[in-house]
Design a protein around this motif. Structure first.
Motif, short mmCIF file in Angstrom:
data_model
loop_
_atom_site.label_atom_id
_atom_site.label_comp_id
_atom_site.label_asym_id
_atom_site.label_seq_id
_atom_site.Cartn_x
_atom_site.Cartn_y
_atom_site.Cartn_z
N THR A 71 -2.31 -42.06 33.57
CA THR A 71 -0.86 -41.36 33.21
C THR A 71 -0.87 -39.34 33.63
N SER A 72 -0.47 -38.56 33.50
CA SER A 72 -0.86 -36.80 33.62
C SER A 72 -0.26 -36.13 32.35
N SER A 110 6.51 -42.63 48.10
CA SER A 110 6.31 -41.15 48.61
C SER A 110 5.28 -40.32 47.75
N LEU A 111 6.02 -41.61 45.31
CA LEU A 111 5.69 -40.45 44.68
C LEU A 111 4.03 -41.20 45.07
N CYS A 112 3.93 -42.26 45.06
CA CYS A 112 2.28 -43.57 45.32
C CYS A 112 1.37 -42.78 46.28
N GLU A 113 2.24 -42.20 47.55
CA GLU A 113 1.26 -41.98 48.28
C GLU A 113 0.35 -40.34 47.73
N LYS A 114 1.58 -40.02 47.55
CA LYS A 114 0.97 -38.33 46.73
C LYS A 114 -0.60 -38.61 45.61
N ALA A 115 0.14 -39.53 44.73
CA ALA A 115 -0.97 -39.86 43.78
C ALA A 115 -1.69 -40.44 43.87
N ASP A 168 13.51 -29.00 29.87
CA ASP A 168 13.17 -28.28 30.51
C ASP A 168 12.58 -28.02 31.69
N GLY A 169 13.24 -29.21 32.58
CA GLY A 169 12.89 -29.38 34.10
C GLY A 169 11.30 -28.86 34.73
N GLY A 170 11.28 -28.76 35.99
CA GLY A 170 10.52 -27.96 37.00
C GLY A 170 9.43 -28.80 37.18
N ALA A 171 9.20 -29.68 37.14
CA ALA A 171 8.01 -30.64 36.97
C ALA A 171 7.51 -31.32 37.66
N ASP A 172 6.29 -31.59 38.43
CA ASP A 172 6.38 -32.55 39.71
C ASP A 172 5.55 -33.67 39.26
N PHE A 173 5.79 -34.65 38.99
CA PHE A 173 5.42 -35.73 38.48
C PHE A 173 4.57 -36.65 39.18
N ALA A 174 4.56 -36.30 40.49
CA ALA A 174 3.60 -37.00 41.46
C ALA A 174 2.37 -36.18 42.08
N GLN A 175 2.80 -34.58 41.43
CA GLN A 175 1.68 -34.36 41.46
C GLN A 175 0.40 -34.60 40.66
N GLU A 176 1.35 -34.58 39.51
CA GLU A 176 0.45 -34.53 38.02
C GLU A 176 -0.22 -35.98 38.25
N VAL A 177 0.55 -36.86 38.34
CA VAL A 177 -0.16 -38.78 37.51
C VAL A 177 -1.75 -38.94 39.08
N GLY A 178 -2.68 -39.53 38.20
CA GLY A 178 -3.99 -39.34 38.74
C GLY A 178 -4.97 -38.01 38.86
N LYS A 179 -4.89 -37.38 38.59
CA LYS A 179 -5.47 -35.81 38.61
C LYS A 179 -6.26 -35.97 37.19
N PRO A 180 -7.75 -35.65 37.26
CA PRO A 180 -8.28 -35.72 36.03
C PRO A 180 -7.84 -34.60 34.82
N SER A 181 -7.71 -35.48 33.26
CA SER A 181 -7.39 -34.48 32.81
C SER A 181 -8.58 -33.58 31.75
#
Length: 234
Positions: free
Chosen positions: A116-117, A153-158, A221-234
């Motif tokens: 999770t992001s 598209s989300l899966c491919e980015k993440a 609040d918007g402005g989030a790109d969940f696809a860019q967040e998923v899978g990144k190290p926290s």
């Protein structure tokens, strides 16, 4: 109405074909979507597969678009919004299937998302997704699980495996991502329902997520790109 997969037979499928408050298979937008995607003359398996991929990929998975009002959780609302989180997307697959004569129901499981992001983790206070939504479709005399939440598209980015569904076997989240990292872990299955149990979902979310009352403000609040967040190290 809660159901048991073990006791279902071909003689008691009427509740999984009838429109529900949330699985609103009689809504004009749902009917139009289903008929655009699949032809009623196709086999149930062909219809189920086509609907699965259309719901998975035509509507973005967005956990920040968290509308838990009665209208916001309806299948038809996903079509209107063009996005949704797992619960209403599962309702849409069920509704579209019913619109074309395929018995369908919605199910829920507690799932631990190891990837999770950070933003979503902070919002929820945990990586446990309580009452994650999936769909069960009655195809060729058996109930099959289908999970249309994460669009390709989300899966491919993440770097996550997109879930495939061939209409002959269950399709559930992968344990590992494309890099071999632990991804999804099913913790508890709550079973299946003819329609979305909103009161039960909200009560459980209030218990498990102490910040649940603030989620509407966080999501708005918007402005989030969940696809860019998923899978990144926290």
């Amino acid at each position: 109405m809660k159901a048991s997969a073990q006791t279902t037979n071909s003689n008691d499928l009427s509740s999984y074909l009838a429109p529900g408050r949330y699985v609103d298979s009689d809504h004009p937008a749902v009917i139009a979507f289903a008929r655009r995607v699949a032809d009623p003359s196709m086999t149930p398996r062909e219809i189920a597969v086509k609907l699965y991929y259309a719901v998975r990929d035509e509507f973005l998975y967005d956990p920040y678009y968290f509308d838990t009002t009665v209208e916001g959780l309806k299948a038809s609302h996903v079509i209107e919004a063009g996005r949704g989180f797992c619960v209403p997307k599962a309702a849409l697959l069920a509704a579209a299937a019913r619109a074309l004569g395929i018995p369908a129901r919605v199910g829920y499981a507690d799932v631990r998302n190891h990837l999770t992001s950070q933003r979503l983790y902070e919002m929820m206070g945990t990586d446990l997704f309580v009452f994650h939504g999936y769909t069960e479709l009655w195809v060729d005399g058996q109930w099959l699980k289908a999970t249309p939440a994460f669009n390709r598209s989300l899966c491919e980015k993440a770097g996550i495996h997109p879930l495939e569904f061939d209409g002959s076997a269950d399709s559930v989240f992968h344990e590992f991502d494309v890099s071999g990292r632990r991804h999804m872990e099913y913790v508890h299955d709550h079973g299946t329902y003819a329609d979305l149990p909103r009161d039960e979902l909200l009560a459980s979310w209030r218990v498990h997520y102490k910040t649940f009352a603030d989620w509407g403000q966080v999501a708005a609040d918007g402005g989030a790109d969940f696809a860019q967040e998923v899978g990144k190290p926290s």
